[in-house]
Design a protein around this motif. Sequence first.
Motif, PDB file in Angstrom:
ATOM      1  N   GLU A 198     -16.306  -9.351  -0.671  1.00 25.31           N
ATOM      2  CA  GLU A 198     -15.499  -9.560  -1.891  1.00 25.31           C
ATOM      3  C   GLU A 198     -15.068  -8.210  -2.477  1.00 25.31           C
ATOM      4  O   GLU A 198     -13.919  -8.044  -2.863  1.00 25.31           O
ATOM      5  CB  GLU A 198     -16.295 -10.321  -2.964  1.00 25.31           C
ATOM      6  CG  GLU A 198     -16.668 -11.747  -2.609  1.00 25.31           C
ATOM      7  CD  GLU A 198     -17.836 -11.820  -1.622  1.00 25.31           C
ATOM      8  OE1 GLU A 198     -18.744 -10.970  -1.708  1.00 25.31           O
ATOM      9  OE2 GLU A 198     -17.829 -12.723  -0.759  1.00 25.31           O
ATOM     10  N   GLN A 208     -12.356  -6.696  -0.397  1.00 23.73           N
ATOM     11  CA  GLN A 208     -11.057  -7.327  -0.695  1.00 23.73           C
ATOM     12  C   GLN A 208     -10.478  -6.798  -1.995  1.00 23.73           C
ATOM     13  O   GLN A 208      -9.289  -6.506  -2.081  1.00 23.73           O
ATOM     14  CB  GLN A 208     -11.236  -8.836  -0.828  1.00 23.73           C
ATOM     15  CG  GLN A 208     -11.004  -9.580   0.468  1.00 23.73           C
ATOM     16  CD  GLN A 208     -11.015 -11.083   0.245  1.00 23.73           C
ATOM     17  OE1 GLN A 208     -11.140 -11.571  -0.869  1.00 23.73           O
ATOM     18  NE2 GLN A 208     -10.875 -11.817   1.340  1.00 23.73           N
ATOM     19  N   ALA A 209     -11.350  -6.695  -3.001  1.00 25.66           N
ATOM     20  CA  ALA A 209     -10.895  -6.203  -4.302  1.00 25.66           C
ATOM     21  C   ALA A 209     -10.383  -4.773  -4.166  1.00 25.66           C
ATOM     22  O   ALA A 209      -9.354  -4.420  -4.741  1.00 25.66           O
ATOM     23  CB  ALA A 209     -12.029  -6.271  -5.326  1.00 25.66           C
ATOM     24  N   GLU A 213      -9.147  -3.349  -1.478  1.00 28.86           N
ATOM     25  CA  GLU A 213      -7.858  -3.357  -0.777  1.00 28.86           C
ATOM     26  C   GLU A 213      -6.729  -3.737  -1.726  1.00 28.86           C
ATOM     27  O   GLU A 213      -5.645  -3.173  -1.681  1.00 28.86           O
ATOM     28  CB  GLU A 213      -7.891  -4.324   0.421  1.00 28.86           C
ATOM     29  CG  GLU A 213      -8.701  -3.821   1.601  1.00 28.86           C
ATOM     30  CD  GLU A 213      -8.355  -2.383   2.020  1.00 28.86           C
ATOM     31  OE1 GLU A 213      -7.156  -2.069   2.161  1.00 28.86           O
ATOM     32  OE2 GLU A 213      -9.284  -1.563   2.163  1.00 28.86           O
ATOM     33  N   ARG A 214      -7.027  -4.704  -2.606  1.00 29.01           N
ATOM     34  CA  ARG A 214      -6.019  -5.135  -3.570  1.00 29.01           C
ATOM     35  C   ARG A 214      -5.685  -3.992  -4.532  1.00 29.01           C
ATOM     36  O   ARG A 214      -4.521  -3.731  -4.821  1.00 29.01           O
ATOM     37  CB  ARG A 214      -6.554  -6.342  -4.355  1.00 29.01           C
ATOM     38  CG  ARG A 214      -5.494  -7.342  -4.721  1.00 29.01           C
ATOM     39  CD  ARG A 214      -6.044  -8.628  -5.310  1.00 29.01           C
ATOM     40  NE  ARG A 214      -7.252  -8.470  -6.077  1.00 29.01           N
ATOM     41  CZ  ARG A 214      -8.417  -9.060  -5.785  1.00 29.01           C
ATOM     42  NH1 ARG A 214      -8.513  -9.843  -4.737  1.00 29.01           N
ATOM     43  NH2 ARG A 214      -9.480  -8.888  -6.539  1.00 29.01           N
ATOM     44  N   GLN A 215      -6.741  -3.308  -4.990  1.00 37.36           N
ATOM     45  CA  GLN A 215      -6.524  -2.183  -5.907  1.00 37.36           C
ATOM     46  C   GLN A 215      -5.703  -1.084  -5.243  1.00 37.36           C
ATOM     47  O   GLN A 215      -4.851  -0.468  -5.870  1.00 37.36           O
ATOM     48  CB  GLN A 215      -7.874  -1.610  -6.368  1.00 37.36           C
ATOM     49  CG  GLN A 215      -8.579  -2.488  -7.363  1.00 37.36           C
ATOM     50  CD  GLN A 215     -10.083  -2.280  -7.351  1.00 37.36           C
ATOM     51  OE1 GLN A 215     -10.595  -1.454  -6.620  1.00 37.36           O
ATOM     52  NE2 GLN A 215     -10.786  -3.036  -8.170  1.00 37.36           N
ATOM     53  N   LYS A 216      -5.971  -0.863  -3.944  1.00 36.02           N
ATOM     54  CA  LYS A 216      -5.233   0.182  -3.239  1.00 36.02           C
ATOM     55  C   LYS A 216      -3.758  -0.182  -3.126  1.00 36.02           C
ATOM     56  O   LYS A 216      -2.875   0.668  -3.251  1.00 36.02           O
ATOM     57  CB  LYS A 216      -5.838   0.413  -1.853  1.00 36.02           C
ATOM     58  CG  LYS A 216      -7.123   1.208  -1.907  1.00 36.02           C
ATOM     59  CD  LYS A 216      -7.889   1.178  -0.612  1.00 36.02           C
ATOM     60  CE  LYS A 216      -7.234   1.974   0.485  1.00 36.02           C
ATOM     61  NZ  LYS A 216      -8.105   2.062   1.683  1.00 36.02           N
ATOM     62  N   GLN A 217      -3.510  -1.482  -2.904  1.00 40.42           N
ATOM     63  CA  GLN A 217      -2.111  -1.924  -2.815  1.00 40.42           C
ATOM     64  C   GLN A 217      -1.416  -1.809  -4.160  1.00 40.42           C
ATOM     65  O   GLN A 217      -0.267  -1.379  -4.239  1.00 40.42           O
ATOM     66  CB  GLN A 217      -2.040  -3.364  -2.316  1.00 40.42           C
ATOM     67  CG  GLN A 217      -2.050  -3.413  -0.808  1.00 40.42           C
ATOM     68  CD  GLN A 217      -2.078  -4.828  -0.283  1.00 40.42           C
ATOM     69  OE1 GLN A 217      -1.873  -5.792  -1.019  1.00 40.42           O
ATOM     70  NE2 GLN A 217      -2.354  -4.957   1.000  1.00 40.42           N
ATOM     71  N   GLU A 218      -2.139  -2.214  -5.214  1.00 40.24           N
ATOM     72  CA  GLU A 218      -1.561  -2.107  -6.554  1.00 40.24           C
ATOM     73  C   GLU A 218      -1.254  -0.649  -6.880  1.00 40.24           C
ATOM     74  O   GLU A 218      -0.226  -0.339  -7.467  1.00 40.24           O
ATOM     75  CB  GLU A 218      -2.531  -2.662  -7.605  1.00 40.24           C
ATOM     76  CG  GLU A 218      -2.524  -4.164  -7.668  1.00 40.24           C
ATOM     77  CD  GLU A 218      -3.665  -4.708  -8.531  1.00 40.24           C
ATOM     78  OE1 GLU A 218      -4.284  -3.929  -9.278  1.00 40.24           O
ATOM     79  OE2 GLU A 218      -3.921  -5.922  -8.430  1.00 40.24           O
ATOM     80  N   THR A 240       1.866   0.484  -5.176  1.00 42.14           N
ATOM     81  CA  THR A 240       3.053  -0.048  -5.841  1.00 42.14           C
ATOM     82  C   THR A 240       3.329   0.719  -7.122  1.00 42.14           C
ATOM     83  O   THR A 240       4.454   1.109  -7.405  1.00 42.14           O
ATOM     84  CB  THR A 240       2.848  -1.538  -6.193  1.00 42.14           C
ATOM     85  OG1 THR A 240       2.399  -2.203  -5.025  1.00 42.14           O
ATOM     86  CG2 THR A 240       4.133  -2.164  -6.680  1.00 42.14           C
TER      87      THR A 240
END
Length: 140
Positions: free
Chosen positions: A47, A50-51, A53-58, A61
């Motif tokens: 988990e 995943q979080a 990876e999401r933060q890295k994508q954000e 952006t």
Amino acid sequence: MRKLVNPNNYCPCGSNQKYKKCCQPKGIDYFIKPGGKIIREQPLTPEARQALERQKQEFATKYGRAVSEEEENLMRLNEFSNVNAVIEQDLLKAGASAETIYAFRKTGILVSKENINQVSPQELIAWESAIQEYRRSNPR
Ligand SMILES: [Zn+2]
């Protein structure tokens, strides 16, 4: 590149045991940074990974670039205010204008030519009003 602590060295946790007999079997990684500083890396749960990876994508952006190693380490430690401090240092080094620094502090985002099409309209409004605010209080 980050260098891992040698398994035959004493464990950086201070247990007086070798790393291979102490934290290594527990899945804790230690990295040596170029300056000699040692960074501890806790294994992430699926988990948390995943979080992250999401933060890295954000982040990509928001700022129009990938996270640096140092920023990723701070994210792993949930030290987001430090991530912002690192970004601010980089901005200063890169010679960013005072209004850019101000707007970054105020909004937590960074709008540039590269990412202007990726930020949300609300973010863009917040960014531009911060810039205007700076210009109003610091007339040339
Ligand atoms: Zn240890």
